[in-house]
Motif scaffolding. Structure first.
Motif, PDB file in Angstrom:
ATOM      1  N   GLU A  88      -4.807   8.540   3.477  1.00 45.44           N
ATOM      2  CA  GLU A  88      -5.485   7.803   2.420  1.00 45.44           C
ATOM      3  C   GLU A  88      -4.542   6.705   1.949  1.00 45.44           C
ATOM      4  O   GLU A  88      -3.336   6.895   1.921  1.00 45.44           O
ATOM      5  N   ALA A  89      -5.103   5.577   1.555  1.00 45.89           N
ATOM      6  CA  ALA A  89      -4.303   4.470   1.036  1.00 45.89           C
ATOM      7  C   ALA A  89      -4.590   4.267  -0.445  1.00 45.89           C
ATOM      8  O   ALA A  89      -5.738   4.379  -0.876  1.00 45.89           O
ATOM      9  N   CYS A  90      -3.547   3.991  -1.213  1.00 45.63           N
ATOM     10  CA  CYS A  90      -3.670   3.715  -2.648  1.00 45.63           C
ATOM     11  C   CYS A  90      -2.963   2.401  -2.955  1.00 45.63           C
ATOM     12  O   CYS A  90      -1.954   2.066  -2.327  1.00 45.63           O
ATOM     13  N   LEU A  91      -3.460   1.696  -3.943  1.00 45.50           N
ATOM     14  CA  LEU A  91      -2.812   0.456  -4.373  1.00 45.50           C
ATOM     15  C   LEU A  91      -1.684   0.718  -5.363  1.00 45.50           C
ATOM     16  O   LEU A  91      -0.736  -0.052  -5.452  1.00 45.50           O
ATOM     17  N   ASP A  92      -1.785   1.806  -6.107  1.00 46.07           N
ATOM     18  CA  ASP A  92      -0.822   2.128  -7.149  1.00 46.07           C
ATOM     19  C   ASP A  92       0.053   3.315  -6.729  1.00 46.07           C
ATOM     20  O   ASP A  92      -0.469   4.347  -6.299  1.00 46.07           O
ATOM     21  N   LYS A  93       1.351   3.180  -6.866  1.00 46.57           N
ATOM     22  CA  LYS A  93       2.282   4.236  -6.469  1.00 46.57           C
ATOM     23  C   LYS A  93       2.052   5.528  -7.266  1.00 46.57           C
ATOM     24  O   LYS A  93       2.070   6.623  -6.712  1.00 46.57           O
TER      25      LYS A  93
ATOM     26  N   MET B 191       0.832  -1.185   0.000  1.00 46.63           N
ATOM     27  CA  MET B 191       0.000   0.000   0.000  1.00 46.63           C
ATOM     28  C   MET B 191       0.878   1.251   0.000  1.00 46.63           C
ATOM     29  O   MET B 191       1.981   1.241   0.535  1.00 46.63           O
ATOM     30  N   PHE B 192       0.343   2.304  -0.554  1.00 52.67           N
ATOM     31  CA  PHE B 192       1.019   3.603  -0.599  1.00 52.67           C
ATOM     32  C   PHE B 192       0.096   4.602   0.092  1.00 52.67           C
ATOM     33  O   PHE B 192      -1.100   4.640  -0.188  1.00 52.67           O
ATOM     34  N   TYR B 193       0.651   5.377   0.991  1.00 49.71           N
ATOM     35  CA  TYR B 193      -0.156   6.269   1.815  1.00 49.71           C
ATOM     36  C   TYR B 193       0.165   7.734   1.580  1.00 49.71           C
ATOM     37  O   TYR B 193       1.334   8.116   1.520  1.00 49.71           O
ATOM     38  N   ASN B 194      -0.878   8.535   1.466  1.00 54.53           N
ATOM     39  CA  ASN B 194      -0.770   9.989   1.535  1.00 54.53           C
ATOM     40  C   ASN B 194      -1.229  10.327   2.940  1.00 54.53           C
ATOM     41  O   ASN B 194      -2.203   9.751   3.431  1.00 54.53           O
ATOM     42  N   TYR B 195      -0.538  11.234   3.589  1.00 54.88           N
ATOM     43  CA  TYR B 195      -0.891  11.535   4.973  1.00 54.88           C
ATOM     44  C   TYR B 195      -0.772  13.026   5.250  1.00 54.88           C
ATOM     45  O   TYR B 195      -0.079  13.752   4.552  1.00 54.88           O
ATOM     46  N   VAL B 196      -1.501  13.436   6.264  1.00 51.13           N
ATOM     47  CA  VAL B 196      -1.422  14.804   6.753  1.00 51.13           C
ATOM     48  C   VAL B 196      -1.117  14.694   8.238  1.00 51.13           C
ATOM     49  O   VAL B 196      -1.821  13.997   8.977  1.00 51.13           O
TER      50      VAL B 196
END
Length: 80
Positions: free
Chosen positions: A50-55, A1-6
């Motif tokens: 947020e979690a994403c499957l694709d980088k 998983m790839f995460y965007n975070y604040v």
């Protein structure tokens, strides 16, 4: 998983937006002062992610969240 975070500084409520594959490890790095941009504002807490499957998707989303419009979206979401 790839995460965007604040994350938000407990010191002055400043927000920082980032991207990582290991959210827990990245928060520890921010709080240990290993990131020059966030070092002086520690300690930090995660307020949104947020979690994403694709980088590629995660990198594009991070870029959007760092824009003015993306910043407004985050602030609206964090308001409640």
């Amino acid at each position: 998983m790839f995460y965007n975070y604040v994350i938000q500084s407990l010191k002055d409520k400043q927000l920082y937006i980032g991207f990582t594959t290991d959210l827990k490890k990245r928060l520890i790095e921010h709080n240990q002062g290993l990131n020059l941009s966030t070092k002086r504002y520690k300690p930090w807490i995660i307020v949104y992610y947020e979690a994403c499957l694709d980088k590629g998707d995660a990198i594009r989303r991070e870029g959007y969240l760092k824009t003015t419009q993306g910043g407004r979206l985050i602030k609206r979401r964090l308001k409640e």
